[in-house]
Design an enzyme around this catalytic site. Structure first.
Site, PDB file in Angstrom:
ATOM      1  N   ARG A   1      -4.492  -1.686  -8.816  1.00  0.00           N
ATOM      2  CA  ARG A   1      -4.826  -2.681  -7.788  1.00  0.00           C
ATOM      3  C   ARG A   1      -6.163  -3.386  -8.010  1.00  0.00           C
ATOM      4  NH1 ARG A   1       0.058  -3.849  -5.646  1.00  0.00           N
ATOM      5  NH2 ARG A   1       1.144  -1.955  -4.976  1.00  0.00           N
TER       6      ARG A   1
ATOM      7  N   ARG B   1       5.037  -1.089  17.784  1.00  0.00           N
ATOM      8  CA  ARG B   1       5.976  -0.635  18.812  1.00  0.00           C
ATOM      9  C   ARG B   1       5.249  -0.302  20.107  1.00  0.00           C
ATOM     10  NH1 ARG B   1       9.909   4.763  18.699  1.00  0.00           N
ATOM     11  NH2 ARG B   1      11.264   4.106  20.410  1.00  0.00           N
TER      12      ARG B   1
ATOM     13  N   ARG C   1       2.668   6.589  -3.298  1.00  0.00           N
ATOM     14  CA  ARG C   1       3.291   7.664  -2.514  1.00  0.00           C
ATOM     15  C   ARG C   1       2.422   8.905  -2.361  1.00  0.00           C
ATOM     16  NH1 ARG C   1       7.119   5.192  -5.645  1.00  0.00           N
ATOM     17  NH2 ARG C   1       8.871   4.221  -4.544  1.00  0.00           N
TER      18      ARG C   1
ATOM     19  N   LEU D   1       0.807  -1.206   0.000  1.00  0.00           N
ATOM     20  CA  LEU D   1       0.000   0.000   0.000  1.00  0.00           C
ATOM     21  C   LEU D   1       0.849   1.268   0.000  1.00  0.00           C
ATOM     22  CD1 LEU D   1      -2.827   1.281   0.179  1.00  0.00           C
ATOM     23  CD2 LEU D   1      -2.694   0.993   2.668  1.00  0.00           C
TER      24      LEU D   1
END
Length: 258
Positions: A185, A108, A98, A94
């Site tokens: 896509r 995280r 850009r 994905l």
């Protein structure tokens, strides 16, 4: 453990279903694009143009802009989606698009002790393969839990997580970038998971901007020709028939409402 069925085959525990929702979009997107296009050739300002443009003029302008490929004015409108139930395999693809903005659930900061995962249909439909896949996911889950129990921080324990791990993303595209995204896509040669997401995104934007996305989809649907050459999927004629069928259904739907 079987949770539910999809397309006739059972979904094993851990299989996460794709969800796509259009959260926000530029108000009156087609009128905004038409106004911006008209401004380029008008002595009056945008506010006055917006007031004077009739619905018929908006329709004619949008059709002309799209048919001529004058796409810069489409960049004035944007669409924000919430996507859940996709893998890290999908999210890695994905972000190659850009001209868009992304916010993704962080491994995280978010604990993954009970992570969900995406199982490809080719594996889910094979009992032995499904068992092998599920057992590996459970081992990964146990290893992650053990690492965090040993004091390893989440940002390091996540290194054992699989590409199949489910993630959530908020993404924003302008209309021009979306057309490019769909052309790549929605193509049958695109990887199955991101193609499924693209199809759902296209269905969402067609509800609020049907003129802008009337011919959106795989490149062959947009242009009437396949750009893949020798790499073609071999279903070009079927895709064109689908385009014509979808167009007829939309026309019939408008007639019924009238």
């Amino acid at each position: 453990m079987i949770k539910r069925k999809e397309n006739g085959w059972p979904l094993p525990a851990g299989f996460y279903m794709l969800k796509v929702k259009l959260l926000r979009y530029t108000q009156q997107p087609e009128r905004t694009v038409a106004m911006a296009a008209r401004l380029c050739y008008s002595p009056v300002g945008a506010e006055e143009l917006e007031e004077k443009l009739s619905d018929e003029q908006v329709t004619k302008l949008i059709n002309k802009i799209v048919s001529l490929g004058h796409m810069s004015t489409l960049e004035h409108v944007s669409f924000t989606f919430a996507v859940e139930g996709v893998s890290r395999v999908l999210s890695h693809q994905l972000v190659r698009h850009r001209i868009a903005s992304y916010s993704q659930q962080s491994q995280r900061y978010v604990a993954e002790h009970d992570f969900q995962y995406i199982m490809p249909p080719s594996i889910a439909q094979n009992e032995a393969a499904s068992r092998c896949f599920s057992e590996l996911m459970e081992k990964v889950r146990q290893s992650y839990a053990e690492l965090t129990r040993l004091g390893v921080p989440k940002e390091d324990a996540r290194y054992v997580l699989a590409n199949a791990t489910e993630t959530k993303v908020v993404l924003t595209f302008n209309a021009r970038s979306l057309l490019n995204f769909f052309s790549l896509r929605c193509c049958l040669r695109a990887q199955w998971e991101i193609r499924q997401m693209a199809d759902l995104m296209l269905a969402e934007v067609k509800k609020v901007a049907p003129l802008l996305f009337k011919n959106a989809g795989a490149a062959c649907v947009q242009t009437g020709r396949c750009p893949e050459g020798e790499m073609t999927c071999g279903h070009f004629s079927e895709m064109i028939k689908k385009r014509l069928k979808d167009g007829k259904e939309k026309k019939d739907e408008k007639t019924d409402k009238a």
